[in-house]
Scaffold this motif. Structure first.
Motif, mmCIF file in Angstrom:
data_model
loop_
_atom_site.group_PDB
_atom_site.id
_atom_site.type_symbol
_atom_site.label_atom_id
_atom_site.label_comp_id
_atom_site.label_asym_id
_atom_site.label_seq_id
_atom_site.Cartn_x
_atom_site.Cartn_y
_atom_site.Cartn_z
ATOM 1 N N THR B 2 45.056 24.375 74.821
ATOM 2 C CA THR B 2 45.675 25.436 74.044
ATOM 3 C C THR B 2 47.063 25.775 74.559
ATOM 4 O O THR B 2 47.985 25.984 73.794
ATOM 5 C CB THR B 2 44.788 26.706 74.093
ATOM 6 O OG1 THR B 2 43.497 26.328 73.634
ATOM 7 C CG2 THR B 2 45.347 27.788 73.195
ATOM 8 N N THR B 5 49.839 23.975 72.978
ATOM 9 C CA THR B 5 50.229 24.327 71.607
ATOM 10 C C THR B 5 51.004 25.642 71.568
ATOM 11 O O THR B 5 51.601 25.973 70.566
ATOM 12 C CB THR B 5 48.996 24.441 70.690
ATOM 13 O OG1 THR B 5 48.100 25.423 71.234
ATOM 14 C CG2 THR B 5 48.277 23.108 70.583
ATOM 15 N N ARG B 6 50.958 26.384 72.665
ATOM 16 C CA ARG B 6 51.720 27.647 72.693
ATOM 17 C C ARG B 6 53.163 27.443 73.138
ATOM 18 O O ARG B 6 53.959 28.368 73.135
ATOM 19 C CB ARG B 6 51.069 28.652 73.667
ATOM 20 C CG ARG B 6 49.618 28.958 73.380
ATOM 21 C CD ARG B 6 49.495 29.966 72.243
ATOM 22 N NE ARG B 6 48.096 30.378 72.103
ATOM 23 C CZ ARG B 6 47.676 31.620 72.320
ATOM 24 N NH1 ARG B 6 48.505 32.568 72.669
ATOM 25 N NH2 ARG B 6 46.398 31.917 72.160
ATOM 26 N N HIS B 30 47.535 19.280 69.581
ATOM 27 C CA HIS B 30 47.936 19.746 68.246
ATOM 28 C C HIS B 30 47.004 19.234 67.147
ATOM 29 O O HIS B 30 46.737 19.948 66.181
ATOM 30 C CB HIS B 30 49.397 19.359 67.976
ATOM 31 C CG HIS B 30 50.359 20.295 68.639
ATOM 32 N ND1 HIS B 30 50.888 20.068 69.895
ATOM 33 C CD2 HIS B 30 50.839 21.490 68.228
ATOM 34 C CE1 HIS B 30 51.679 21.083 70.222
ATOM 35 N NE2 HIS B 30 51.670 21.961 69.228
ATOM 36 N N ALA B 33 44.288 21.494 67.234
ATOM 37 C CA ALA B 33 44.672 22.802 66.688
ATOM 38 C C ALA B 33 44.730 22.759 65.159
ATOM 39 O O ALA B 33 44.323 23.705 64.481
ATOM 40 C CB ALA B 33 46.036 23.221 67.264
ATOM 41 N N ALA B 37 42.612 24.950 62.673
ATOM 42 C CA ALA B 37 43.312 25.848 61.734
ATOM 43 C C ALA B 37 42.923 25.597 60.288
ATOM 44 O O ALA B 37 43.514 26.176 59.380
ATOM 45 C CB ALA B 37 44.819 25.695 61.914
ATOM 46 N N CYS B 169 50.378 28.300 65.823
ATOM 47 C CA CYS B 169 50.463 27.360 66.934
ATOM 48 C C CYS B 169 49.688 26.066 66.674
ATOM 49 O O CYS B 169 49.074 25.501 67.585
ATOM 50 C CB CYS B 169 49.998 28.005 68.243
ATOM 51 S SG CYS B 169 51.078 29.333 68.770
ATOM 52 N N GLY B 170 49.755 25.611 65.409
ATOM 53 C CA GLY B 170 49.163 24.307 65.098
ATOM 54 C C GLY B 170 50.211 23.212 65.071
ATOM 55 O O GLY B 170 49.876 22.032 64.960
ATOM 56 N N ALA B 490 45.491 28.931 66.321
ATOM 57 C CA ALA B 490 44.654 27.743 66.203
ATOM 58 C C ALA B 490 44.101 27.326 67.553
ATOM 59 O O ALA B 490 44.860 27.146 68.501
ATOM 60 C CB ALA B 490 45.461 26.605 65.589
ATOM 61 N N GLY B 491 42.787 27.225 67.639
ATOM 62 C CA GLY B 491 42.168 26.701 68.851
ATOM 63 C C GLY B 491 42.050 27.715 69.973
ATOM 64 O O GLY B 491 41.479 27.415 71.016
ATOM 65 N N GLY B 496 39.510 31.266 67.512
ATOM 66 C CA GLY B 496 39.397 30.005 66.804
ATOM 67 C C GLY B 496 38.411 30.074 65.648
ATOM 68 O O GLY B 496 37.274 30.479 65.818
#
Lengths: 483, 507
Positions: B2, B5-6, B30, B33, B37, B169-170, B490-491, B496
């Motif tokens: 995660t 993705t941030r 991703h 994610a 998502a 954040c996908g 996302a995730g 989630g």
């Protein structure tokens, strides 16, 4: 003025032509795809021509150059700023649902064409405009009982639409206009003018009126594809309209189709059914801006065009305007003639080119580009006549042999022993022999029957198998008969 | 994963180059994610295998020290960009099964720069809309919810799928297109940055056309720096697009100096529209103060033609669209519904293939171009457009950029304005003028409204002066220090797949 006699008096026919001329260009107007005629269906189609999503047109500079050249050749105004518009209508062979054309601001404005009339005179016809546009594809309705097939090879090919003023007054003038326009396009190399392949197509706007009156209601005859058909279509349409009016009816403004089989026109759609094309500037294309210096350089590099060439032929070669007009109609004929005439007797050259050569080419069904007798060889033959190597009578045989073999005249003359006899001794022997054998005729001649002179010449030529130099024969005969 | 993705796009770039993680790890995070998502319905097509393959190539290049500018960075692509052999729909039924045999210039440039494709994002059908509710593939949800209100919200539109997935954040960034506000308004609705560059800066070749003279490809990202990075990858002269500008692409990131001292910022009085919530006015004032604090000089300016922008837009855009969409006739690609005649085939195909909003705009566009109406509508609208551009040109004699709100409201509930096209069209009131003038404009997240939803401020600049726009946007971003995140990330373990609950407080 050429008028048509109706039941109730004379009528004047008023004609304006819209000619679609396919531009000579290896690539299409906006896509870069190839343009060769006769390729397998759908093999010359880019995703731009097929109007796939996100595809964009990019103007082909060569096509612009061709259009400007044509404008210059028509003595027309070149618009340094012009705009491409979309002409919107649905049809399966128009992939984008619009044709890119030029509507309010065409690249070429007013110009003119000078018609050569059969009496050797000329008449000026106004050109309204010339604009660039794309061709559509082809719908094939005869490949399947219920389906229509599409060939998009032609879709996006560059066309020039050349619009005339309603200045033409007979089918003959319309024919002369088309022939002259085609001649100019070919001289410029901007359109091959091949009507059979559809490189030149014509829409005819026809109306009739009483001489001196205002314009009548016009009908547009679409897509007529030969000069002969154009003339037929106009004649038919004019008589149809006259008949309607003379019977008390009114002509409906409409679009009509020419039926080549019957030589008639029939209604396609009325004014009320006409499309609303919703023209607007194509946002995918910038306005077309031309550099005046570039236009000037194109103008400077234009070839000599038919009218100028004709005037020059009349002045430089002392040809009649009618003969000059025939010789310049095709650039290849004019070039051929000039190659033959240069440094020789132009009148003699013109007679041979327009007489024996054109006649032979007609019989063979080939163009002058494919002439078996090259200009060089024809010129060499004229030289042989001039220097007395062959007589004018022998030249006919030499020409026939050249036509057959393509050989130079010198070779033919040498191989066949057709060289004219100029040896004074040999000719004198032949003359003496003839005079000795024809003592009666000699006596008649000397008694005053001077017409017999030709008989003696003929006898000598016969005895020498035509190879004796006629001048030498004449001179000797005269000396001996009178002496 | 995660954490990966941030990251911002810039941080991910730096992390890859320092070998803190691999492109494969970044892509895998991703891809996961994107999968997580799915409740947002942000994608029409996911391309995880392609993403992993591209990431593997990126790792090889990174190892060789041959990293390209966007090497290994996972992006989402609006489904308006044609992608070779990958379904491209414009979120329309009429493009059913359409796999282009070509790649759009913008995406081709991104892949050439090393970027990684996660998939094709959902959007309003043919980019016509401000809510991503007109998609044939169903609406995309905004990852934000009003705290205490479980109703799903629109992400704005038309680039709503791109905005939602970046906000959630996908994806590190996404491409969008902006015709009347379709990048900036969804950016504002989802609390991210959306940049509409100058017309001609990014090629339209291979982008499914909505309104050709107004369509602007541009980036959606979580930071101004990321937008600068991504725009650089997307921009550039393209000889295949006649309207593409033959100008060099500057290093937009280099413009982020943080120094706007002495810059004159125009505040157009005409952007105070009736019925605009007071909190948007308040945020705008705050924005003025932030820029003043940073050394810029606010200057009140007038853009008198502003009120005519929306009506002019809703003539020009449908007019072009009606013509651009004529090619969807069932003949060569996409959907075909057979009929007994050619006309019937056209009618059935287009009736089945186009949704209500597209049909509405095609009809409007056909009408305004018709004989007898063309001068009154289309020609007049084009004249208005010229005057709007002149308004901006006059203003830019006095100021270096212009600050306005991005949209007159925050995100609204799905279905809220669907039965009222005029209310929907009003969303574009602040964004449309820059589209009509073709000048660059960016939306930067600047705060939350009273219901806890993000609001953006817009910086508008001179043609081809994206650098000033980015510089001011960077300062605005810094001052606003907008750190709120949506309820749905996302995730994220806390949220989630939990978009249905809608009770997460902003951070």
């Amino acid at each position: 003025m050429s008028l048509i006699e109706g039941r109730t008096g004379s009528w004047e026919v008023v004609i304006g032509l819209e000619v679609h001329a396919q531009i000579v260009s290896a690539a299409k107007l906006f896509s870069g795809a190839a343009t060769a005629f006769g390729a397998e269906p759908n093999t010359q189609v880019s995703t731009i021509d097929a109007a796939f999503p996100g595809m964009l047109p990019v103007i082909n500079g060569h096509c612009v150059e061709q259009a400007v050249k044509t404008g210059l050749g028509l003595a027309a105004e070149i618009n340094l700023h012009s705009v491409f518009d979309r002409k919107n209508y649905f049809y399966p062979d128009l992939p984008a649902g619009y044709q890119i054309s030029q509507y309010l601001q065409p690249v070429v404005g007013r110009g003119k064409i000078v018609l050569d009339l059969p009496d050797g005179g000329v008449r000026e016809v106004g050109i309204t405009r010339l604009h660039l546009e794309q061709d559509a594809g082809k719908s094939l309705h005869d490949q399947h009982p219920s389906l229509t097939y599409l060939d998009l090879n032609r879709a996006g090919v560059a066309l020039m639409e050349i619009v005339s003023e309603p200045d033409l007054r007979s089918a003959e003038e319309a024919g002369a206009y088309l022939r002259k326009l085609r001649s100019i396009l070919r001289y410029l190399g901007t359109c091959d003018g091949n009507m059979e392949e559809g490189s030149l197509r014509c829409d005819c706007n026809v109306s009739v009126r009483r001489p001196g009156e205002g314009y009548g209601t016009r009908c547009e005859i679409k897509n007529v594809n030969s000069v002969r058909y154009v003339m037929q279509a106009i004649d038919y349409e004019a008589r149809r309209q006259i008949e309607i009016i003379e019977e008390g009816g009114t002509v409906r403004q409409e679009t009509r189709l020419f039926d080549a089989g019957r030589g008639t026109t029939r209604s396609m759609r009325s004014k009320e059914e006409a499309h609303d094309y919703r023209y607007f500037p194509d946002p995918d294309l910038l306005p077309l801006t031309l550099d005046p210096a570039w236009v000037a350089s194109l103008k400077a590099s234009l070839p000599e065009l038919p009218d100028a060439k004709k005037a020059r032929f009349v002045a430089a070669y002392a040809l009649s305007p009618a003969d000059a007009g025939i010789l310049v109609a095709e650039r290849a004929s004019a070039d051929y003639f000039e190659a033959v005439a240069r440094g020789r007797d132009p009148k003699q050259a013109a007679n041979w080119v327009m007489g024996d050569l054109f006649g032979a080419l007609n019989r063979l069904g080939v163009g002058i580009e494919a002439s078996p007798v090259s200009a060089e060889n024809l010129g060499a033959m004229l030289d042989l006549i001039a220097d007395g190597t062959i007589s004018g009578r022998l030249a006919k045989d030499v020409f026939a042999a050249m036509l057959e073999s393509g050989d130079p005249p010198g070779k033919i003359v040498a191989e066949r022993g057709w060289k004219q006899v100029t040896d004074a001794g040999a000719i004198e022997a032949a003359v003496d022999a003839v005079l000795a054998a024809q003592t009666d005729k000699v006596a008649e001649f000397r008694a005053g029957k001077e017409k017999l002179f030709g008989f003696f010449v003929g006898q000598v030529m016969k005895a020498t198998e035509g190879k004796a130099n006629p001048a030498a024969v004449n001179e000797l005969l005269r000396k001996k008969l009178n002496g | 994963m995660t954490a990966l993705t941030r990251l911002t796009m810039a941080a991910a770039r730096d992390g890859l180059r320092r070998r803190n993680f691999t492109a494969t790890e970044l892509a895998a995070a991703h891809v996961a994610a994107v999968e997580a998502a799915r409740p947002l319905n942000a994608f029409v097509t996911e391309t995880p295998e392609l993403a992993m393959a591209q990431a593997a190539e990126s790792d090889r290049r990174l190892q060789r020290g041959e990293a390209r500018p966007l090497e290994g960075l996972p992006l989402a692509i609006k489904d308006l960009f044609c992608t070779k052999d990958i379904l491209t729909t414009a979120s329309s039924h009429i493009l059913d099964g359409f796999k282009p045999p070509y790649e759009s210039t913008v995406t081709a440039q991104l892949w050439a720069a090393g970027a990684v494709m996660l998939g094709k994002t959902n959007m309003d059908e043919f980019a016509m809309g401000s809510s991503t509710t007109t998609s044939y593939y169903g609406p995309t949800e905004n990852p934000w919810r009003r705290p205490g209100d479980n109703r799903p919200l629109v992400p704005g539109g038309s680039s709503g799928g791109s905005a939602a997935i970046v906000a959630a954040c996908g994806a590190l960034g996404a491409t969008g297109t902006d015709t009347g506000g379709s990048i900036r308004q969804p950016a504002s609705f989802t609390g991210i940055v959306g940049m509409k560059p100058t017309y001609g800066r990014c090629s339209r070749w291979g982008v499914v056309a909505f309104a050709s003279s107004l369509d602007h490809p541009g980036p959606l990202t979580r930071t101004v720096r990321d937008a600068a990075m991504l725009l650089r990858g997307m921009a550039g002269h393209d000889p295949k697009d006649s309207t593409s500008a033959p100008v060099a692409v500057p290093d937009f990131e280099a413009a982020l100096t943080g120094d706007i001292r002495g810059l004159k910022v125009g505040i157009p009085k005409e952007y105070r529209v009736d019925g605009m919530p007071g909190e948007i006015e308040t945020l705008w004032q705050r924005g003025i103060e932030w820029l003043k604090t940073a050394g810029a000089h606010p200057v009140e300016i007038s853009l008198p033609m502003t009120k005519y922008a929306l009506p002019a837009y809703y003539i020009v855009a449908p007019a072009e669209a009606s013509s651009n969409l004529a090619r969807y006739d069932g003949v060569r690609f996409g959907l075909r519904v057979d009929g007994k005649s050619l006309e019937e085939m056209y009618e059935l195909t287009r009736a089945a293939g186009f949704g209500a909003e597209v049909r509405r705009r095609v009809l409007i566009g056909t009408y305004v171009l018709s004989a007898g109406y063309y001068d009154a509508y289309y020609v007049k609208a084009q004249r208005v457009r010229t005057l709007i551009a002149r308004d901006f040109a006059e203003a830019f004699k006095m100021v270096d950029c212009i600050l306005t709100p991005t949209a007159p409201s925050s995100a609204f509930a799905i279905g809220e304005k669907s039965d009222d096209p005029i209310a929907m069209y009003l969303n574009d009131v602040f964004t449309v003028p820059a589209d009509l003038a073709g000048i660059p404009a960016i939306s930067v997240p600047a705060g939350l409204d009273e219901s806890g939803l993000p609001l953006g401020l817009q910086i508008i600049g001179r043609a081809f002066d994206e650098e000033t726009v980015f510089r001011v946007a960077g300062v605005l971003e810094e001052a606003a220090s907008f750190t709120a995140t949506p309820q749905f990330i996302a995730g994220a373990s806390s949220s989630g797949g939990d978009i249905g609950s809608g009770h997460h407080e902003p951070h």
